[in-house]
Structures are given as C-alpha cells and as structure tokens.
Design a protein around this motif. Structure first.
Motif, PDB file in Angstrom:
ATOM      1  N   VAL A 321       0.828  -1.206   0.000  1.00 48.28           N
ATOM      2  CA  VAL A 321       0.000   0.000   0.000  1.00 48.28           C
ATOM      3  C   VAL A 321       0.864   1.259   0.000  1.00 48.28           C
ATOM      4  N   LEU A 322       1.932   1.270   0.790  1.00 49.86           N
ATOM      5  CA  LEU A 322       2.802   2.439   0.850  1.00 49.86           C
ATOM      6  C   LEU A 322       3.356   2.800  -0.522  1.00 49.86           C
ATOM      7  N   GLU A 323       3.788   1.780  -1.272  1.00 51.09           N
ATOM      8  CA  GLU A 323       4.418   2.017  -2.562  1.00 51.09           C
ATOM      9  C   GLU A 323       3.399   2.209  -3.687  1.00 51.09           C
ATOM     10  N   TRP A 324       2.249   1.570  -3.571  1.00 49.28           N
ATOM     11  CA  TRP A 324       1.267   1.583  -4.654  1.00 49.28           C
ATOM     12  C   TRP A 324       0.411   2.848  -4.634  1.00 49.28           C
ATOM     13  N   THR A 325      -0.139   3.163  -3.459  1.00 49.76           N
ATOM     14  CA  THR A 325      -1.052   4.303  -3.365  1.00 49.76           C
ATOM     15  C   THR A 325      -0.737   5.261  -2.220  1.00 49.76           C
ATOM     16  N   GLY A 326       0.162   4.880  -1.329  1.00 50.26           N
ATOM     17  CA  GLY A 326       0.328   5.615  -0.082  1.00 50.26           C
ATOM     18  C   GLY A 326       1.425   6.671  -0.084  1.00 50.26           C
ATOM     19  N   PRO A 327       1.995   6.959   1.087  1.00 49.91           N
ATOM     20  CA  PRO A 327       2.956   8.056   1.232  1.00 49.91           C
ATOM     21  C   PRO A 327       4.193   7.925   0.357  1.00 49.91           C
ATOM     22  N   ALA A 328       4.624   6.710   0.035  1.00 52.18           N
ATOM     23  CA  ALA A 328       5.839   6.543  -0.762  1.00 52.18           C
ATOM     24  C   ALA A 328       5.663   7.123  -2.160  1.00 52.18           C
ATOM     25  N   VAL A 329       4.590   6.728  -2.844  1.00 52.90           N
ATOM     26  CA  VAL A 329       4.373   7.231  -4.203  1.00 52.90           C
ATOM     27  C   VAL A 329       4.037   8.721  -4.186  1.00 52.90           C
ATOM     28  N   PHE A 330       3.339   9.183  -3.149  1.00 51.15           N
ATOM     29  CA  PHE A 330       3.032  10.605  -3.029  1.00 51.15           C
ATOM     30  C   PHE A 330       4.309  11.410  -2.800  1.00 51.15           C
ATOM     31  N   THR A 331       5.210  10.890  -1.972  1.00 51.44           N
ATOM     32  CA  THR A 331       6.493  11.553  -1.735  1.00 51.44           C
ATOM     33  C   THR A 331       7.294  11.660  -3.023  1.00 51.44           C
ATOM     34  N   ASP A 332       7.356  10.578  -3.790  1.00 50.28           N
ATOM     35  CA  ASP A 332       8.105  10.594  -5.049  1.00 50.28           C
ATOM     36  C   ASP A 332       7.572  11.670  -5.994  1.00 50.28           C
ATOM     37  N   ALA A 333       6.252  11.732  -6.136  1.00 51.86           N
ATOM     38  CA  ALA A 333       5.651  12.712  -7.046  1.00 51.86           C
ATOM     39  C   ALA A 333       5.903  14.141  -6.554  1.00 51.86           C
ATOM     40  N   THR A 334       5.841  14.343  -5.235  1.00 54.32           N
ATOM     41  CA  THR A 334       6.053  15.684  -4.680  1.00 54.32           C
ATOM     42  C   THR A 334       7.492  16.143  -4.879  1.00 54.32           C
ATOM     43  N   LEU A 335       8.456  15.282  -4.565  1.00 55.59           N
ATOM     44  CA  LEU A 335       9.853  15.655  -4.712  1.00 55.59           C
ATOM     45  C   LEU A 335      10.240  15.826  -6.173  1.00 55.59           C
TER      46      LEU A 335
END
Length: 398
Positions: A321-335
């Motif tokens: 979930v972290l990598e698919w839809t959660g904070p991990a993928v959101f962090t990548d897109a933000t940075l």
C-alpha cells in the motif's frame, strides 16, 4: 475504460426456400466447426484489442526511469545515509518536457470526460510554465473528509469550528462511489478504482482524485485541526525564487525525517517522507496528476501480470500500500515536482524547524501535521508550528 465481454449471437439453422428440413449430421458438424472458427476469431480480436488498450495506457510508464540515482561507485551520496537513501526515491525523468509529455499523454489516453480533459490540460500548461511570473491559483476553500460514517466529536468538528469561512464536504462510502462514477464515467480512472483490491488503497486514491478535480484541503477523519487553515505556513522561510503570490499552490508536511539512522529502511519507505493524511492543493496540480498516473499504471501492470486483483496477503499489505497508493508514491511525485520547479534535493528538506516556501509549494516541518509523535524532533500539539494532529489509532476507510 472497461473491457466488455464478447457476446456471440446464436447461430440460426438454415432453411430451404421450399420446405423446412432437418440439417444432416454432416451439416451440423460443418456448422459447429464454423461456429468454433468464428468464436476463435472473436477471441483473437478481443485479445489484440485488449492488449492495444493496455499498451496505450502502460506505455507512459516506459518514459519514466524508476530511480534517479545510478548505483555505481562513482556517484557521490547526498547524505551520510549513502546511495541506498538516494535510490529509495523513484522520481522518474526530471526533464520538464518529458514530465509534461508524460502527464499530457495520460490526460489524452485515459478516456476522461471532455470538460475535465480540457481543464486538466490547461492547468498542466499553467503550472509547468516555470519561467512565468504570473499568479497561480491557490487551494480553494474546500475541506474534504471521507469515512464510512462521520463521528461527531470535538476533533472532527474542529475543522468547521476553526474554519467557518470554508465549505466542509464529507463523503461516506456510497457518496465516494457515486462521486467517482459521476466524475470519471467510463474512464481509465474508474476502471482502476474498480480494480483496487483494498479499501485503504481506494481511500488513498480518492483523496488524490478529490483534490485533483475540486482542490482544497483533505484530512483524514481521525485528525484534529489545531489552527485555522489560513495561517498554515504563513511564517515560511523562502528558498530560492518564490513562484506565484503569497498563497502557495500546495501545502504539504514532512512525515518522517530519519536523520542519520542506519536502520531507517526497516521503518520508513523514504528517508524524507511526505504526509498524505493532511494536505492542501489547487485543483489540477501536476503533483496530484502524477500520483494518479502512477497508480493507474501500477494497477494496470499488476492486472496484466497477476490477472484480476484480489485480497493482498496480510504480510505484504503495509509495503504494498505504501508504494502503490500511499505516502511513498506521493512523496516521489512531490519531490519530483520540487526538483523540477526549484532544483532541490530531498536532503534540502532535512531538519526543518519552520515552514519552507519552495517555488510555489509550502512544506511544513514534522511538527506541522505530526505533532506529538515522539520522533524526528516533533514538537507538542501546543507548539506554534503545529497545524493539525492525528490520532494514534489511525482509521483507514473510504
């Protein structure tokens, strides 16, 4: 876009123009062979068509390099955590032209309703005009929360109490389903919504979609608003050129800042990780479009590899979930956006003690949305930098 089931009409018996006759056994066999041949052709055509639709959407992923930093001895790490920390980020291409082309291709091929398609294209062009000095639209005065039911207590009511000039909008499960189907009728987004195998993943997806289309503030149901939204980040330091006016196009907060902990990867997905349980965005923001595009691609790829998606095994749930839809993928897109707009690295967000305005984005320190966590130097909920807080027993429901 949904791939429908091919229906085959019944084959009617042939009749003599002079009399009704019972087909011979030989004719029955021929008719049966002909029917099988027609069915085979239909199957092949449907398979090719399905593969074409899949390739059309997934081909976008081929323009993204999975990791920014190459794993070779000649690359200098950005921090004492070494290359492992740098390579945790899956940013994709940092070329503005590739970025814009990737997101525009997604808009063009996702079968979005025409008005939404036009609006997102216009918004993308405006946000990516990095050399322009014109104003950017700030987050509108919406506050979004979603859950199966809305508990009425001081924590949930705090959002309305401290922000009386804003429009509070709550969606329960049925409301969320109806909003997605009305907003993304017969599109790739609706297809992915239906395919996501867990309610937490749908909850993540929904918040990005709501802010992408409507804009405003999203916050999980188990959060408390500590200060009016109008003052969030109002005392920010400025790094580099401030793009737009005083109102940023997005407000995000640091969730994790692991410092120099060598075991960081045992606990967090990224050494600097961005909160997505509370955030503010202008509608049409490229960060949100990037997240939605990544989730759609990952879902299509998973379906192509595994077939219909079912329940995720419990032991793989958190990381998936972290990598698919959660904070991990959101962090990548933000940075990714921050690097293209302002040229900063993840290490530039370490050890924030107060808000930082970077280009058109305001980044809050850990205390901003995570006060009282007892980690990363976070202050208490009474700290002047604490804007919102969340309960430890986090709720996860659409």
């Amino acid at each position: 876009m949904h791939l429908g089931t091919t229906h085959r009409e019944d084959v009617l018996p042939f009749y003599s123009p002079n009399k009704l006759s019972i087909p011979s056994a030989s004719f029955k066999r021929k008719r049966g062979l002909f029917a099988c041949f027609v069915a085979l052709i239909c199957f092949v055509l449907l398979t090719l068509w399905s593969r074409h639709i899949y390739d059309k959407h997934v081909s976008i992923a081929q323009t993204l390099s999975p990791v920014r930093y190459p794993a070779d001895s000649s690359t200098k790490p950005l921090s004492l955590l070494g290359l492992e920390a740098d390579q945790a980020y899956h940013l994709g291409s940092l070329s503005p032209s590739v970025y814009q082309r990737t997101l525009q291709t997604f808009i063009d091929t996702a079968s979005l309703p025409s008005r939404l398609k036009t609006r997102l294209s216009n918004d993308l062009h405006q946000f990516l005009a990095f050399g322009s000095s014109g104003p950017l639209l700030g987050p509108p005065k919406n506050i979004w929360q979603t859950n199966d039911v809305r508990p009425l207590n001081s924590e949930t009511m705090s959002w309305e109490t401290l922000n009386p000039d804003r429009k509070f909008r709550f969606l329960n499960d049925e409301d969320a389903e109806e909003w997605v189907r009305r907003t993304f009728t017969d599109s790739l987004v609706e297809q992915v919504w239906n395919a996501l195998p867990h309610v937490i993943m749908k909850s993540d997806f929904l918040r990005y979609l709501l802010l992408l289309v409507e804009g405003g503030v999203y916050s999980d149901m188990d959060t408390t608003c500590l200060k009016p939204i109008d003052v969030w980040g109002s005392d920010a330091d400025v790094m580099g050129h401030m793009r737009g006016d005083d109102s940023p196009s997005a407000i995000v907060g640091i969730e994790a800042d692991v410092g120099d902990r060598a075991d960081w990867h045992d606990w967090w997905s990224r050494p600097i990780q961005i909160v997505q349980w509370t955030m503010a965005f202008s509608p049409g923001h490229p960060i949100l479009l990037d997240v939605v595009e990544r989730i759609c691609n990952r879902t299509l790829e998973a379906e192509h590899t595994w077939g219909p998606l079912t329940v995720i095994p419990e032991e793989r749930m958190t990381k998936t979930v972290l990598e698919w839809t959660g904070p991990a993928v959101f962090t990548d897109a933000t940075l990714r956006f921050l690097q293209m707009e302002s040229g900063i690295n993840w290490t530039d967000l370490k050890n924030l003690q107060k808000p930082l305005r970077v280009g058109s984005i305001t980044v809050l320190p850990v205390t901003g949305f995570s006060p009282g966590v007892g980690n990363f130097g976070a202050g208490a909920t009474s700290d002047p930098q604490a804007m919102a807080s969340y309960a430890l027993d986090r709720l996860h429901s659409v």
